[in-house]
Write a protein that holds these residues in place. Structure first.
Motif, mmCIF file in Angstrom:
data_model
loop_
_atom_site.group_PDB
_atom_site.id
_atom_site.type_symbol
_atom_site.label_atom_id
_atom_site.label_comp_id
_atom_site.label_asym_id
_atom_site.label_seq_id
_atom_site.Cartn_x
_atom_site.Cartn_y
_atom_site.Cartn_z
ATOM 1 N N TRP A 208 0.869 -1.167 0.000
ATOM 2 C CA TRP A 208 0.000 0.000 0.000
ATOM 3 C C TRP A 208 0.907 1.219 0.000
ATOM 4 O O TRP A 208 1.624 1.460 0.959
ATOM 5 C CB TRP A 208 -0.893 0.021 1.238
ATOM 6 C CG TRP A 208 -1.975 -0.996 1.227
ATOM 7 C CD1 TRP A 208 -1.867 -2.307 1.557
ATOM 8 C CD2 TRP A 208 -3.332 -0.771 0.891
ATOM 9 N NE1 TRP A 208 -3.087 -2.927 1.436
ATOM 10 C CE2 TRP A 208 -4.011 -2.008 1.029
ATOM 11 C CE3 TRP A 208 -4.063 0.346 0.477
ATOM 12 C CZ2 TRP A 208 -5.369 -2.145 0.775
ATOM 13 C CZ3 TRP A 208 -5.409 0.201 0.227
ATOM 14 C CH2 TRP A 208 -6.052 -1.027 0.374
ATOM 15 N N ASP B 299 -3.206 0.747 -4.036
ATOM 16 C CA ASP B 299 -3.255 -0.518 -3.295
ATOM 17 C C ASP B 299 -2.390 -1.583 -3.976
ATOM 18 O O ASP B 299 -1.814 -1.330 -5.042
ATOM 19 C CB ASP B 299 -4.704 -0.971 -3.124
ATOM 20 C CG ASP B 299 -5.334 -1.557 -4.370
ATOM 21 O OD1 ASP B 299 -4.694 -1.611 -5.439
ATOM 22 O OD2 ASP B 299 -6.494 -1.986 -4.293
ATOM 23 N N VAL C 89 -7.158 4.109 -3.703
ATOM 24 C CA VAL C 89 -7.957 4.080 -2.478
ATOM 25 C C VAL C 89 -7.623 5.339 -1.702
ATOM 26 O O VAL C 89 -6.444 5.681 -1.552
ATOM 27 C CB VAL C 89 -7.647 2.834 -1.612
ATOM 28 C CG1 VAL C 89 -8.422 2.888 -0.302
ATOM 29 C CG2 VAL C 89 -7.962 1.553 -2.364
ATOM 30 N N TYR D 98 -16.311 6.872 -8.063
ATOM 31 C CA TYR D 98 -15.743 5.956 -7.088
ATOM 32 C C TYR D 98 -16.813 5.196 -6.325
ATOM 33 O O TYR D 98 -17.902 5.699 -6.107
ATOM 34 C CB TYR D 98 -14.892 6.725 -6.067
ATOM 35 C CG TYR D 98 -13.777 7.523 -6.673
ATOM 36 C CD1 TYR D 98 -12.718 6.893 -7.303
ATOM 37 C CD2 TYR D 98 -13.771 8.917 -6.616
ATOM 38 C CE1 TYR D 98 -11.670 7.617 -7.856
ATOM 39 C CE2 TYR D 98 -12.728 9.649 -7.171
ATOM 40 C CZ TYR D 98 -11.690 8.993 -7.792
ATOM 41 O OH TYR D 98 -10.663 9.716 -8.339
ATOM 42 N N GLY E 215 -12.610 4.755 -3.725
ATOM 43 C CA GLY E 215 -11.625 4.553 -4.766
ATOM 44 C C GLY E 215 -12.110 3.681 -5.890
ATOM 45 O O GLY E 215 -13.294 3.330 -5.977
ATOM 46 N N GLN F 294 -10.718 -4.403 -1.016
ATOM 47 C CA GLN F 294 -9.619 -3.496 -0.692
ATOM 48 C C GLN F 294 -10.127 -2.290 0.102
ATOM 49 O O GLN F 294 -9.449 -1.819 1.005
ATOM 50 C CB GLN F 294 -8.902 -3.032 -1.958
ATOM 51 C CG GLN F 294 -8.224 -4.145 -2.734
ATOM 52 C CD GLN F 294 -7.118 -4.820 -1.947
ATOM 53 O OE1 GLN F 294 -7.353 -5.766 -1.202
ATOM 54 N NE2 GLN F 294 -5.909 -4.333 -2.109
ATOM 55 N N LEU F 295 -11.309 -1.785 -0.250
ATOM 56 C CA LEU F 295 -11.885 -0.676 0.506
ATOM 57 C C LEU F 295 -12.153 -1.121 1.942
ATOM 58 O O LEU F 295 -11.872 -0.381 2.893
ATOM 59 C CB LEU F 295 -13.165 -0.178 -0.156
ATOM 60 C CG LEU F 295 -13.032 0.410 -1.561
ATOM 61 C CD1 LEU F 295 -14.400 0.814 -2.093
ATOM 62 C CD2 LEU F 295 -12.067 1.574 -1.592
#
Length: 179
Positions: free
Chosen positions: A71, A94, A100, A143, A159, A165-166
């Protein structure tokens, strides 16, 4: 005949000028870095701004903890000039090379979220649990976002990254500071 010779001389001068110019361009090309395999992401440290935001902001400021080195932070801003309109931003790439960001503000929630997500809207009643908090899911703008509303601050994780990932970013956020 004089006109004929003059025309040939002009063409010859033009060709010589092009050769000289081509040589100059080639030399410049040799000295300009052009590594096509270099990483285009410029990492921006954020710890100084995070510390400042946590000392000054009128709300607890979210900062990620425990994320892997994959990250990479790419942007950070804190605007605490107006205590009634304080904002915090930190952007990342990411591990999957997606964007993100964490956005926080203490203004009205819906306009703030629409502004930072470029017009996303609430995705029905869908929510996500992460980091011990309940996050609303927002979609439809540029997003996808997870939104957490608290009495004096709204936190947005948004993002182009997939929901997993969020959610990972939302789970990594630790709220500290504020007064």
């Amino acid at each position: 005949m004089a006109a004929d010779k003059r025309g040939n001389k002009t063409v010859r001068d033009l060709l010589l000028s092009l050769v000289v110019l081509g040589f100059v361009v080639f030399v410049i090309y040799l000295f300009v870095p052009h590594d096509s395999h270099a990483d285009p992401v410029k990492v921006v440290p954020y710890n100084v701004e995070l510390g400042q935001a946590r000392r000054v902001a009128p709300f607890p400021v979210a900062g990620p903890e425990g994320l892997s080195a994959d990250w990479r932070s790419t942007s950070v801003t804190f605007n605490g000039a107006d205590p009634a309109d304080t904002t915090w931003h930190i952007g990342f790439v990411d591990p999957e090379q997606q964007y993100v960001a964490v956005e926080q503000g203490n203004t009205r929630t819906d306009p703030f979220v629409a502004s930072v997500t470029l017009d996303s809207h609430r995705d029905g009643t869908r929510t996500v649990q992460a980091g011990g908090l309940t996050w609303e899911r927002w979609t439809g703008g540029r997003y996808t976002a997870l939104v957490n509303r608290q009495p004096h601050v709204t936190t947005v994780v948004m993002g182009t990254a997939p929901d997993s990932q969020l959610t990972q970013m939302a789970a990594a956020l630790k709220l500290r500071g504020g007064h």
